[in-house]
Design a protein around this motif. Sequence first.
Motif, mmCIF file in Angstrom:
data_model
loop_
_atom_site.group_PDB
_atom_site.id
_atom_site.type_symbol
_atom_site.label_atom_id
_atom_site.label_comp_id
_atom_site.label_asym_id
_atom_site.label_seq_id
_atom_site.Cartn_x
_atom_site.Cartn_y
_atom_site.Cartn_z
ATOM 1 N N SER A 171 -11.826 13.296 14.566
ATOM 2 C CA SER A 171 -12.509 14.364 13.844
ATOM 3 C C SER A 171 -12.850 15.548 14.732
ATOM 4 O O SER A 171 -13.016 16.653 14.261
ATOM 5 C CB SER A 171 -13.796 13.836 13.217
ATOM 6 N N GLN A 172 -12.943 15.324 16.045
ATOM 7 C CA GLN A 172 -13.335 16.416 16.937
ATOM 8 C C GLN A 172 -12.217 17.439 17.027
ATOM 9 O O GLN A 172 -11.058 17.074 17.064
ATOM 10 C CB GLN A 172 -13.672 15.874 18.331
ATOM 11 N N PRO A 173 -12.575 18.724 17.084
ATOM 12 C CA PRO A 173 -11.526 19.747 17.108
ATOM 13 C C PRO A 173 -10.717 19.761 18.405
ATOM 14 O O PRO A 173 -9.551 20.124 18.400
ATOM 15 C CB PRO A 173 -12.296 21.060 16.948
ATOM 16 N N GLU A 174 -11.370 19.353 19.504
ATOM 17 C CA GLU A 174 -10.633 19.372 20.772
ATOM 18 C C GLU A 174 -10.796 18.059 21.488
ATOM 19 O O GLU A 174 -11.722 17.305 21.226
ATOM 20 C CB GLU A 174 -11.224 20.435 21.691
ATOM 21 N N ASP A 176 -10.409 16.304 25.585
ATOM 22 C CA ASP A 176 -10.098 16.515 27.005
ATOM 23 C C ASP A 176 -9.317 15.378 27.635
ATOM 24 O O ASP A 176 -8.623 15.560 28.619
ATOM 25 C CB ASP A 176 -11.404 16.678 27.802
#
Lengths: 279, 637
Positions: A171-174, A176
């Motif tokens: 769900s997170q847009p980005e 790492d």
Amino acid sequence: MVNQFNHVITHVSIGEDSYLLDATSPSSSVNILPIKDLNGNGLLVGKDHEEWVKLESRVPTKQTVTMNAELTETGLLNAKVDIYSEGHDAIKDGMKLKNEGESGYIESIFNDHFEEGVIDSFHVETGEVEIGKLRYRLFISNGKTAFSQRSGDLFYFNPTIFLKEEKNPFSQPERDIPVDFPHLFEKSYVANFVIPQGYSIEQVPEPKILTMPGGIAELRRLTQVNNNWITVVSKLKINKKTFSPEEYQYLRDFYNHVVDTHNEQIVLRPEPSTMNSTE
Amino acid sequence: MKLRYFFIGLLILIGGCSIQKLPESNPEFSVSPLLFLKSDHSVVKNYNVDLEIRTNERATYHVRKVTHVMGNDARDMGELILPYGGFQEIVSVEGAIYSSSGKLLRRLAKGDAKDVSLSSGYTLYEDTRIKIYELYHDEYPYTVVYDYKIELNGLLSLPTFYPQNRNQYVESARLNVKIPQELNLQYRELESENSASKSVIGQDSVFNWQYKELAPLKSEPYGRSFSEVTPKVLLALESFKMGKSEGRLDSWDNFGEWYYKLAEGRNELPENVKKDVTNIYGSASSKREGIRDLYEYMQNKTRYVSIQLGIGGWQPFDARFVEEKGYGDCKALTNYMQAILNYVGVEAYPVLVKNGISEADIVTDFPSNQFNHVILWVPEADTIWLESTSQTIPFNYIGYSNSDRHGLAITPDSSFLVKTPIYDYHINKLSNKTHLKLDRQGDVEMNIRSSYSGYYLDELLSNIAKKSNKDRQRWFHEQFALNFFKIKSADFSGIDTRQNEPVLYMEIENSKYATKTGNRLFIPANKLNRLEKKLPIPNEDRTEPVNFTYSFQERDSSVIELPEGFRVEAAPDSIRISTDFGLYSLNVRDLDKDRIAIERAIILKEKRLPPERYQDLVDFFAQVKSNDRKNIVLIEE
């Protein structure tokens, strides 16, 4: 160098083939190592040579759920469900059965998958667990809360009971760090629905095939109509273990489509004569 | 042979014995496979606690525990954590692991403990450190034995006896307290029919509690917490000494008096603060507003760092210390706030509480140190309550973890129990007003206006107050059950300005809000705010009362602008479910030919219900989930 290792497993060569075994884990099997072992490479220490061996799942992880269901006039559902799992999923479910018993296992299936209302009752007809394979047949019925929804004149329901995700796990847009699936998998779901008398099929979802470049992930969904039978076939395959942060966007996108596809509805319309009798 | 009997003989001795060396092998430590029938987590063979109180200030605490670790889940039974420094010292620790046949595998060696300061993120420096002892093995089952002695120097608190851990079977557990006859022991047994057997030995009174064959406690979903239901024995000394101060626990009033005396003479404000405070209060237009302004002044000046020094952390710091350093612990900060209010003539009193969201209330008829936090009570101006340790919490709101419980109010004349405010469904409210513009693909652009109070505010405060934009967005991505959405803009100033019912605004782009199937669009009646609770399969033999953490109220109103060329083909009928404990309603209506309005409300009025009502609760939530899933069907004309 030596301090980087913290575990030992066994490698067996028979002719051309090789097998990996982890003796410390009661829940694993030949070539189905516990997930914590599937980490990069292992150093094979032979009698007179060493070599690096890739530690990844060697046995496909597959799950096939086949459901034969009957929808009643009042929108209730009765179904026979056959669950067949192979590989890591079988091991995982086998452990769940052992630790939580049949009702714990069934409960977790429905809590994980069957968001569409509450299952009122189930019973298991046959169940079998071999190492690395699991076969279960159960009967479910949804007697109190309607499985299909009514909106004005129409009745509709979501045929994708198993395999459905409530929302995109990514769900997170980005992101790492890479996404690391513990193993590759293939999940199939085949559902046959018998529509009640007096209803016609207004609309079914269109066929969909979605693949990520190189076939690293695949979604298929087909629907077939035969008189008062609807067959829906869904298949989800992940063919790559690790997705880099750059690939994350595409994986997220892919899963959006998966969730969306599995939300699509089948629409039924009661025939005119039925309308008068159900009101 | 003789040596073995000697050791076994030692094991049988009751009270005050210490085993100098744990034996090489002991059949008593073997694990019979039959024990798996009792628990596949852990089985305690013996758990003996001897508390020898010598004066009102000194006691020896001796524990001997033999635990059979049956499986991996119980691995942490091999971990022993002992605090020291401050008011207790570790005298001796022995430990060993035995195999399932009772053979010694490993003994705890001298240097085997980890030594850790109790300084955590919010504790800056502490007298207390801890030693962590670890005994683990790889082949289950095995037996862990610990035998340790602690010297207590300061008896404000006596250790509570918990005979049983989670999922554990206890064959035998016993608490033995020896105390000079001239001292009085206060005690209370909870969650058990057990009572003390009393006797006299020489100059001492002896109290003994015995627990046998305790089966693992059944845990039921939405029941009370384990710490609440597990049997325990509370202990306290009627008269105690702690460092240089003495106090009494025979009444709440006397205990409060001891706390009050500690705080005396510590509320002298520095000159510059006196000036600020006079100005601020003087320029306010009402008493209440003045108190509010002073509270916010204090919040801006200090940060909460827990410092537990001196009398077990009991002496609040001088108001000047807090001013100089800019930080203080809950006692110091509350004292500081009290000093500020007293300076302008406003009465304010510290209230000791047991803080914690799932913590049960204190035992009100057992005066003792059951507290872990202090807040401030201002009886005038319509009664105000202040939480002095948070820089982000609004005025007159103490957070759910301080609410609805008894606390000890400390005033110069007397100390007495008061009840902190109750935050129920009138206060725990979430309200969303959403405007959505839907396109023919099922994608939306929406504006959301959300207001939070009570428990919802607590959640918001801990997750987004003083956090970066990135962290905030991350949290909202997890909250909304939406796929693929992007927050275009957000206004979180309501939180940043410490409003009592902060309102947040967000502009969101979301694809596939509605599902397209052929020429139809299916719009879920409630997509943003789904009930997360997964209700387990009901249980007819339930014995535990149902216990939700909080009662609440949620309201969602949305207006959806339909895409061109689509009309409403079908919409769910309005529904209203009303029970004595809850309410749910869903209403969909046409506003005009291009817009529809959806109103959804859910209220849980009661957070505690008797066990027989569990099924009704399950049914209620099942209906909520079922109705939330309904769709409005649009068709292309």
